[in-house]
Design a protein around this motif. Sequence first.
Motif, PDB file in Angstrom:
ATOM      1  N   LEU A   1     -12.941  54.510   2.296  1.00 35.74           N
ATOM      2  CA  LEU A   1     -13.592  55.149   1.148  1.00 35.74           C
ATOM      3  C   LEU A   1     -15.109  54.952   1.162  1.00 35.74           C
ATOM      4  CD1 LEU A   1     -11.062  54.221  -1.669  1.00 35.74           C
ATOM      5  CD2 LEU A   1     -11.432  56.471  -0.663  1.00 35.74           C
ATOM      6  N   GLY A   2     -15.591  54.177   2.109  1.00 36.38           N
ATOM      7  CA  GLY A   2     -17.030  53.935   2.188  1.00 36.38           C
ATOM      8  C   GLY A   2     -17.541  52.946   1.171  1.00 36.38           C
TER       9      GLY A   2
ATOM     10  N   PHE B   1     -15.899  56.606 -10.195  1.00 37.95           N
ATOM     11  CA  PHE B   1     -16.317  55.320  -9.641  1.00 37.95           C
ATOM     12  C   PHE B   1     -16.920  55.496  -8.256  1.00 37.95           C
ATOM     13  CE2 PHE B   1     -12.695  53.471 -12.348  1.00 37.95           C
ATOM     14  CZ  PHE B   1     -13.558  53.229 -13.401  1.00 37.95           C
ATOM     15  N   ARG B   2     -16.261  56.340  -7.460  1.00 31.41           N
ATOM     16  CA  ARG B   2     -16.747  56.516  -6.092  1.00 31.41           C
ATOM     17  C   ARG B   2     -18.105  57.209  -6.076  1.00 31.41           C
ATOM     18  NH1 ARG B   2     -14.454  60.070  -1.228  1.00 31.41           N
ATOM     19  NH2 ARG B   2     -15.561  59.033   0.449  1.00 31.41           N
ATOM     20  N   GLU B   3     -18.282  58.154  -6.986  1.00 29.26           N
ATOM     21  CA  GLU B   3     -19.566  58.861  -7.067  1.00 29.26           C
ATOM     22  C   GLU B   3     -20.699  57.868  -7.328  1.00 29.26           C
ATOM     23  OE1 GLU B   3     -21.697  62.103 -10.051  1.00 29.26           O
ATOM     24  OE2 GLU B   3     -19.511  62.121  -9.821  1.00 29.26           O
ATOM     25  N   ILE B   4     -20.462  56.943  -8.236  1.00 26.22           N
ATOM     26  CA  ILE B   4     -21.498  55.953  -8.543  1.00 26.22           C
ATOM     27  C   ILE B   4     -21.667  54.987  -7.372  1.00 26.22           C
ATOM     28  CG2 ILE B   4     -22.093  54.028 -10.064  1.00 26.22           C
ATOM     29  CD1 ILE B   4     -20.692  55.531 -12.317  1.00 26.22           C
ATOM     30  N   ALA B   5     -20.540  54.568  -6.764  1.00 23.70           N
ATOM     31  CA  ALA B   5     -20.632  53.657  -5.625  1.00 23.70           C
ATOM     32  C   ALA B   5     -21.405  54.302  -4.482  1.00 23.70           C
ATOM     33  CB  ALA B   5     -19.237  53.258  -5.162  1.00 23.70           C
TER      34      ALA B   5
ATOM     35  N   VAL C   1     -22.612  46.197  -5.943  1.00 22.94           N
ATOM     36  CA  VAL C   1     -23.431  45.670  -7.030  1.00 22.94           C
ATOM     37  C   VAL C   1     -23.688  44.177  -6.768  1.00 22.94           C
ATOM     38  CG1 VAL C   1     -23.464  45.122  -9.499  1.00 22.94           C
ATOM     39  CG2 VAL C   1     -22.609  47.343  -8.727  1.00 22.94           C
ATOM     40  N   GLU C   2     -24.907  43.759  -6.923  1.00 26.02           N
ATOM     41  CA  GLU C   2     -25.260  42.357  -6.685  1.00 26.02           C
ATOM     42  C   GLU C   2     -24.928  41.523  -7.926  1.00 26.02           C
ATOM     43  OE1 GLU C   2     -29.200  39.539  -5.860  1.00 26.02           O
ATOM     44  OE2 GLU C   2     -29.390  41.743  -5.915  1.00 26.02           O
TER      45      GLU C   2
ATOM     46  N   SER D   1     -13.974  45.193 -12.436  1.00 23.73           N
ATOM     47  CA  SER D   1     -14.327  45.696 -11.116  1.00 23.73           C
ATOM     48  C   SER D   1     -13.214  46.618 -10.656  1.00 23.73           C
ATOM     49  CB  SER D   1     -14.514  44.542 -10.123  1.00 23.73           C
ATOM     50  OG  SER D   1     -14.858  45.038  -8.838  1.00 23.73           O
ATOM     51  N   PRO D   2     -13.233  47.903 -11.069  1.00 24.21           N
ATOM     52  CA  PRO D   2     -12.121  48.812 -10.782  1.00 24.21           C
ATOM     53  C   PRO D   2     -11.977  49.149  -9.305  1.00 24.21           C
ATOM     54  CG  PRO D   2     -13.938  49.995 -11.785  1.00 24.21           C
ATOM     55  CD  PRO D   2     -14.296  48.551 -11.860  1.00 24.21           C
ATOM     56  N   VAL D   3     -13.082  49.133  -8.566  1.00 22.12           N
ATOM     57  CA  VAL D   3     -13.027  49.309  -7.116  1.00 22.12           C
ATOM     58  C   VAL D   3     -13.911  48.240  -6.497  1.00 22.12           C
ATOM     59  CG1 VAL D   3     -12.595  51.789  -7.243  1.00 22.12           C
ATOM     60  CG2 VAL D   3     -14.936  50.969  -7.092  1.00 22.12           C
ATOM     61  N   THR D   4     -13.596  47.909  -5.268  1.00 21.22           N
ATOM     62  CA  THR D   4     -14.328  46.845  -4.590  1.00 21.22           C
ATOM     63  C   THR D   4     -15.820  47.138  -4.563  1.00 21.22           C
ATOM     64  OG1 THR D   4     -12.397  46.457  -3.197  1.00 21.22           O
ATOM     65  CG2 THR D   4     -14.498  45.518  -2.457  1.00 21.22           C
ATOM     66  N   GLY D   5     -16.600  46.152  -4.962  1.00 20.85           N
ATOM     67  CA  GLY D   5     -18.050  46.266  -4.900  1.00 20.85           C
ATOM     68  C   GLY D   5     -18.699  46.886  -6.109  1.00 20.85           C
TER      69      GLY D   5
END
Length: 902
Positions: free
Chosen positions: A54-55, A461-465, A472-473, A543-547
């Motif tokens: 998913l990148g 979520f992916r669009e923002i990621a 995110v730090e 944290s719905p998706v990793t990172g």
Amino acid sequence: MQDTDLSTAEIRRRFVAHFEALGHTPVPSASLLLDDPNLLFVNAGMVPFKPYFLGQETPPYKRAVSVQKCVRTPDIEDVGKTTRHGTFFEMCGNFSFGDYFKEGAIEAAWDLVTKPVADGGWGFPEDRLYPSILDGDDEALGLWKRITGVPDERIARLGPKENYWSMGVPGPGGPCSEILIDRGPAYGADGDFSAEDRYLEFWNLVFMQDELSAVRSKEDFDIAGSLPRKNIDTGMGLERVAFLLQGKENMYEIDVMFPVIQRAMELTGRRYGAGGAQGEQDDVRFRVVADHVRSSMMLIGDGVTPGNEGRGYVLRRLLRRVIRSMRLLGCEDRVLPELFPVSRDKMGETYTYLHQDWTRISTVAYAEEEAFRSTLRAGTQIFDLAASDARKQGATVLSGDRAFALHDTYGFPIDLTLEMASEQGLSVDEEGFRRLMGEQRERAKADARAKKAGHGDAGAFREIADSLGRAVEFTGYHEVVSEGVVSGIITGSATAAAASAGDEVGLVLDRTPFYAEGGGQLADQGVIELANGARLAVLDVQSPVTGLVVHQVKVLEGEVTVGERAQGLVDLERRLSISRAHTATHMVHKAMREALGETATQAGSENAPGRFRFDFSASGAVPTSVLADVEARVNDLILADLPVHAEIMSQADAVKSGAMALFGEKYGDRVRVVSVGDWARELCGGTHTATSARLGLVKLLHESSIGSGVRRVEALVGADAYRFLAREHVLVAQLSEVLKARPEELPERVSDLVERLRSAEKEIEQVRVAQLLAAAGQVAAGAEDLDGIAFVGHRVDGAGGGDVRTLALDVRGRLPQDRPGVVVVIGAADGKVSVVAATNDRARAAGFSANALVRAASPAIGGRGGGKDDVAQGGGSDASGVEQALADVRAEVLRVREAGGA
């Protein structure tokens, strides 16, 4: 099919070695439990690699190979009925992340599949192999023909239903190619690729090349364009290859599963493969046992415990199906202690932790069997009441809702209901039962969809990621206030450019001090202040998706827009309080393992402000003295002021250092290890105190069972623990005043009061029994003469089973012994009805049976019972039927008398 000497373990080893020689990094199997809101269990080999596809994360390697543990639950009802449906299975996969593509995947797969066994391959005959492609994928068609030499007519063209892969949501997708093997005309018609038993697929190569913008179904989706980097994801079912290479008919007969069937045959006396209608039913049950024993063991091994929802419910269902199948095969004894070790010995050859953790695994499984045996006993009583009601109403069919209630409320299997109904001359409204089951499944699916939707849209979520381009730090390990930029706003299931006062939205910052809920630790709260003066309350952080870290916020004032600078301020008091709880959890975990042994591993936790709960594996209740020792040990080490520190290291180094890894947690190649001095060490991503002394005090409140083999300790820490002890001190002082005793004398004084109360209750009981027996002479004197039979049919209100039995036996002893005597006493108390029948020697010689008399009384009171000819006992729930029951018994006595028994 092949009948080679390759064991399942050797097939697995050759797969990994083949791809490792081709430059793939071997990746160990992840746990069956991953932190994915849309998955109960890992159900495919690619699941642990989803963040790379998913990148969302950068893969640490370009090529990987794994043999992943998987569990799929939708097909539980089909297990044992086909050659390929199993709940637990192992998926072998090779993966390319922007490296090789179709040509490399086809070459590598074909080489391993066809290479002779002597040369390290699997030795499948090429003339029986049929590649398949997505109809229209001319590139794949040309590659298969060139690389393998297979003629055009032996390459199957299949539609998107079979040969297009996606995750069911917008994102990556692509055509597939499968490798099929022709099992011969005995399994289906020539060229009929829909006959899956004839042309059996055992390896699927996914060419991940498309970017999907919408997915409406397996065959209906929109392709937005090509992926910037093309990937390979393959899946090869280990069990399927094993049964093909080992010359077996199905996966249940391979070397790691059939020994369970063999042991089941020994326990039941039935034979697998006996043939005939009964034999076919038995074969399905044997295969269910083999599959579910292995699946249950692997789930428990990864930390699942039986329960009434989610993962726990799946495990409970699997275990109960094993027990039920063995019962239908004729074995009603305890079976899991006989079957589980067989599966352990085979699977433990690869998964050595099964041996190391056997005490915990077996304890959980065997406790669940014991609980289900009790359920069967209770369910049998409920069934008998339902059957009695049906007969009283003149019905010959047990209603679907009663059958469903037995299944849903009492865990009573429908096949057992059908069997017992048949024994009593009843049928079951199966259609009604199936309808109610279907409605329940639809409700469950709707709930799952609602939960999935409530979690937010993966596309948003992916669009923002993607816009961030990195994770995110999280700055919260070292600070509770930090600057950041608003990188995304989510309203409902879509992104937004802005939000105004009163709105509740999801907010993403490029860096944040707020801890997202995870690892048992609750999320931080606080405020976010924007440079434009807007102010937001942080209600939750996930944290719905990793990172990606999403703050659930309410805009208190002003307007928030994407790109605005912001400052996050964590609620410091809440953070410190939760951190104390989390550090305390680590310390209690370590102390529990010291006190109870290494099997007392953590099975769950929650770290909240000032309190925590800690779940752990244990075979039974923990003695109060042990809890006191654990509490003292932890508080001694709090006083020792041990430093608490965290360090980042490789997983291998962490394990070498003695760090504990928890079930179900997802760890990367680099892990964070938190240590309390040199004493407690765990892999953990949570926040902690700087030293153990910062905890102040830990007070364990109580310990209880929350499931088979799992206990829970609840505790307070810091100021909350102090306030609790202060309240306890006031309570002790009040008791001392009332009882006129010093605090240290209170246990003895209270014990003395309890003993005196018990003595008084015993005296009252003796008086009550004496009064009851005093009436026995009068009851016996009132015996009715039924044509030479001394008959007593007596009702006594307010009497329980024990009193009724005592009275019946005493009355029988007072009847004349020179003629037949029959006594039936029925008592009603607290909504329960008890019936006892007793006969003397002359009555039994004349053909009267106490057991038959209780059966005659039972229908009217909605109950059942039995016993011997001299004394029998039963019970029911319908007190309104007592007089009818006595009349029925009297009629039964006359019937026996008229039949010439006397």
